[in-house]
Design a protein around this motif. Sequence first.
Motif, PDB file in Angstrom:
ATOM      1  N   MET A 112       0.859  -1.171   0.000  1.00  0.00           N
ATOM      2  CA  MET A 112       0.000   0.000   0.000  1.00  0.00           C
ATOM      3  C   MET A 112       0.904   1.234   0.000  1.00  0.00           C
ATOM      4  SD  MET A 112      -2.809   1.222   2.852  1.00  0.00           S
ATOM      5  CE  MET A 112      -3.730  -0.257   2.720  1.00  0.00           C
ATOM      6  N   ALA A 113       0.608   2.146  -0.882  1.00  0.00           N
ATOM      7  CA  ALA A 113       1.417   3.363  -0.984  1.00  0.00           C
ATOM      8  C   ALA A 113       1.066   4.313   0.150  1.00  0.00           C
ATOM      9  CB  ALA A 113       1.157   4.031  -2.337  1.00  0.00           C
ATOM     10  N   TRP A 114       2.008   5.183   0.446  1.00  0.00           N
ATOM     11  CA  TRP A 114       1.826   6.146   1.527  1.00  0.00           C
ATOM     12  C   TRP A 114       0.613   7.042   1.285  1.00  0.00           C
ATOM     13  CZ3 TRP A 114       3.385   6.373   6.267  1.00  0.00           C
ATOM     14  CH2 TRP A 114       3.227   7.557   6.976  1.00  0.00           C
ATOM     15  N   ASP A 115       0.416   7.464   0.035  1.00  0.00           N
ATOM     16  CA  ASP A 115      -0.724   8.335  -0.285  1.00  0.00           C
ATOM     17  C   ASP A 115      -2.054   7.630  -0.015  1.00  0.00           C
ATOM     18  OD1 ASP A 115       0.992  10.353  -1.080  1.00  0.00           O
ATOM     19  OD2 ASP A 115       0.968   9.735  -3.189  1.00  0.00           O
ATOM     20  N   GLU A 116      -2.111   6.311  -0.332  1.00  0.00           N
ATOM     21  CA  GLU A 116      -3.326   5.551  -0.041  1.00  0.00           C
ATOM     22  C   GLU A 116      -3.610   5.525   1.451  1.00  0.00           C
ATOM     23  OE1 GLU A 116      -4.396   1.747  -2.399  1.00  0.00           O
ATOM     24  OE2 GLU A 116      -2.197   1.928  -2.401  1.00  0.00           O
ATOM     25  N   TRP A 117      -2.576   5.299   2.241  1.00  0.00           N
ATOM     26  CA  TRP A 117      -2.711   5.246   3.696  1.00  0.00           C
ATOM     27  C   TRP A 117      -3.210   6.577   4.237  1.00  0.00           C
ATOM     28  CZ3 TRP A 117      -3.843   2.534   7.551  1.00  0.00           C
ATOM     29  CH2 TRP A 117      -3.534   2.915   8.850  1.00  0.00           C
ATOM     30  N   GLU A 118      -2.647   7.657   3.745  1.00  0.00           N
ATOM     31  CA  GLU A 118      -3.088   8.986   4.192  1.00  0.00           C
ATOM     32  C   GLU A 118      -4.550   9.232   3.828  1.00  0.00           C
ATOM     33  OE1 GLU A 118      -1.575  11.183   6.149  1.00  0.00           O
ATOM     34  OE2 GLU A 118       0.077   9.769   6.333  1.00  0.00           O
ATOM     35  N   GLN A 119      -4.973   8.775   2.645  1.00  0.00           N
ATOM     36  CA  GLN A 119      -6.362   8.933   2.234  1.00  0.00           C
ATOM     37  C   GLN A 119      -7.294   8.117   3.123  1.00  0.00           C
ATOM     38  OE1 GLN A 119      -7.620  11.085  -0.036  1.00  0.00           O
ATOM     39  NE2 GLN A 119      -9.616  10.416   0.690  1.00  0.00           N
ATOM     40  N   ILE A 120      -6.897   6.894   3.463  1.00  0.00           N
ATOM     41  CA  ILE A 120      -7.713   6.048   4.341  1.00  0.00           C
ATOM     42  C   ILE A 120      -7.855   6.692   5.719  1.00  0.00           C
ATOM     43  CG2 ILE A 120      -7.739   3.835   5.576  1.00  0.00           C
ATOM     44  CD1 ILE A 120      -6.478   2.616   3.029  1.00  0.00           C
ATOM     45  N   LYS A 121      -6.772   7.232   6.254  1.00  0.00           N
ATOM     46  CA  LYS A 121      -6.846   7.914   7.553  1.00  0.00           C
ATOM     47  C   LYS A 121      -7.754   9.128   7.484  1.00  0.00           C
ATOM     48  CE  LYS A 121      -2.710   8.826   8.900  1.00  0.00           C
ATOM     49  NZ  LYS A 121      -1.355   9.018   9.413  1.00  0.00           N
ATOM     50  N   ALA A 122      -7.661   9.895   6.405  1.00  0.00           N
ATOM     51  CA  ALA A 122      -8.499  11.087   6.259  1.00  0.00           C
ATOM     52  C   ALA A 122      -9.977  10.700   6.153  1.00  0.00           C
ATOM     53  CB  ALA A 122      -8.072  11.891   5.031  1.00  0.00           C
ATOM     54  N   ASP A 123     -10.272   9.633   5.399  1.00  0.00           N
ATOM     55  CA  ASP A 123     -11.654   9.169   5.277  1.00  0.00           C
ATOM     56  C   ASP A 123     -12.195   8.707   6.629  1.00  0.00           C
ATOM     57  OD1 ASP A 123     -11.522   9.686   2.584  1.00  0.00           O
ATOM     58  OD2 ASP A 123     -11.287   7.577   1.998  1.00  0.00           O
ATOM     59  N   GLY A 124     -11.375   7.994   7.390  1.00  0.00           N
ATOM     60  CA  GLY A 124     -11.789   7.540   8.723  1.00  0.00           C
ATOM     61  C   GLY A 124     -12.057   8.700   9.657  1.00  0.00           C
ATOM     62  N   ALA A 125     -11.202   9.725   9.613  1.00  0.00           N
ATOM     63  CA  ALA A 125     -11.406  10.902  10.462  1.00  0.00           C
ATOM     64  C   ALA A 125     -12.683  11.631  10.073  1.00  0.00           C
ATOM     65  CB  ALA A 125     -10.198  11.825  10.366  1.00  0.00           C
ATOM     66  N   ALA A 126     -12.966  11.705   8.765  1.00  0.00           N
ATOM     67  CA  ALA A 126     -14.191  12.378   8.318  1.00  0.00           C
ATOM     68  C   ALA A 126     -15.421  11.617   8.783  1.00  0.00           C
ATOM     69  CB  ALA A 126     -14.192  12.497   6.795  1.00  0.00           C
ATOM     70  N   ARG A 127     -15.389  10.266   8.703  1.00  0.00           N
ATOM     71  CA  ARG A 127     -16.526   9.479   9.176  1.00  0.00           C
ATOM     72  C   ARG A 127     -16.719   9.638  10.671  1.00  0.00           C
ATOM     73  NH1 ARG A 127     -14.726   5.621   5.542  1.00  0.00           N
ATOM     74  NH2 ARG A 127     -13.570   4.528   7.173  1.00  0.00           N
ATOM     75  N   GLN A 128     -15.625   9.667  11.410  1.00  0.00           N
ATOM     76  CA  GLN A 128     -15.730   9.780  12.860  1.00  0.00           C
ATOM     77  C   GLN A 128     -16.321  11.123  13.261  1.00  0.00           C
ATOM     78  OE1 GLN A 128     -12.073   9.368  14.993  1.00  0.00           O
ATOM     79  NE2 GLN A 128     -13.090   9.216  16.955  1.00  0.00           N
ATOM     80  N   SER A 129     -15.971  12.175  12.554  1.00  0.00           N
ATOM     81  CA  SER A 129     -16.487  13.490  12.931  1.00  0.00           C
ATOM     82  C   SER A 129     -17.967  13.636  12.604  1.00  0.00           C
ATOM     83  CB  SER A 129     -15.681  14.591  12.237  1.00  0.00           C
ATOM     84  OG  SER A 129     -15.907  14.550  10.836  1.00  0.00           O
ATOM     85  N   THR A 130     -18.477  12.844  11.629  1.00  0.00           N
ATOM     86  CA  THR A 130     -19.898  12.955  11.291  1.00  0.00           C
ATOM     87  C   THR A 130     -20.747  11.894  11.966  1.00  0.00           C
ATOM     88  OG1 THR A 130     -19.582  11.566   9.338  1.00  0.00           O
ATOM     89  CG2 THR A 130     -19.397  13.954   9.031  1.00  0.00           C
TER      90      THR A 130
END
Length: 146
Positions: free
Chosen positions: A1-19
């Motif tokens: 898994m590329a670093w950019d993919e990992w960063e995107q997954i973390k960002a998506d998880g943070a967005a779901r958690q905030s909503t």
Amino acid sequence: MAWDEWEQIKADGAARQSTSTRLNQLAAAAGGSRAGKPDMASSPAAKKAAAKAIDDDLEPGVTRDGKHAAEATKAAVKAFGAKDGHGWDTSGALKRAHETWEKQVEMLLGRLSSEKQALSATGISLQNNELDIAARLARQSRIQGI
């Protein structure tokens, strides 16, 4: 898994958690409701539908799938068991694991049954509480005697 993919997954998880609903925070201060929605999680019709879903779908499905798993496990235990005096240790371990699993299925069915009964009785309990409170207030009311 590329670093950019990992960063995107973390960002998506943070967005779901905030909503999403968080369990470690207080309810909104606006009269105990959020965005104009009442605190009650469901209406009597929704509770009746949930009890019906437990009765029509969940309980029969758990029972059916439990029987299927029991048959498959018994076949596996027999296949791994001793045929000529020698068998696999897997047979006994699988049998013990299945016994534990059967107990868990029984507990799940019991829990579903109690939840179904609770959903069905909630409206009646709330109505009885309201009638009891009204009767107590009526006995204590000074306005009635006037």
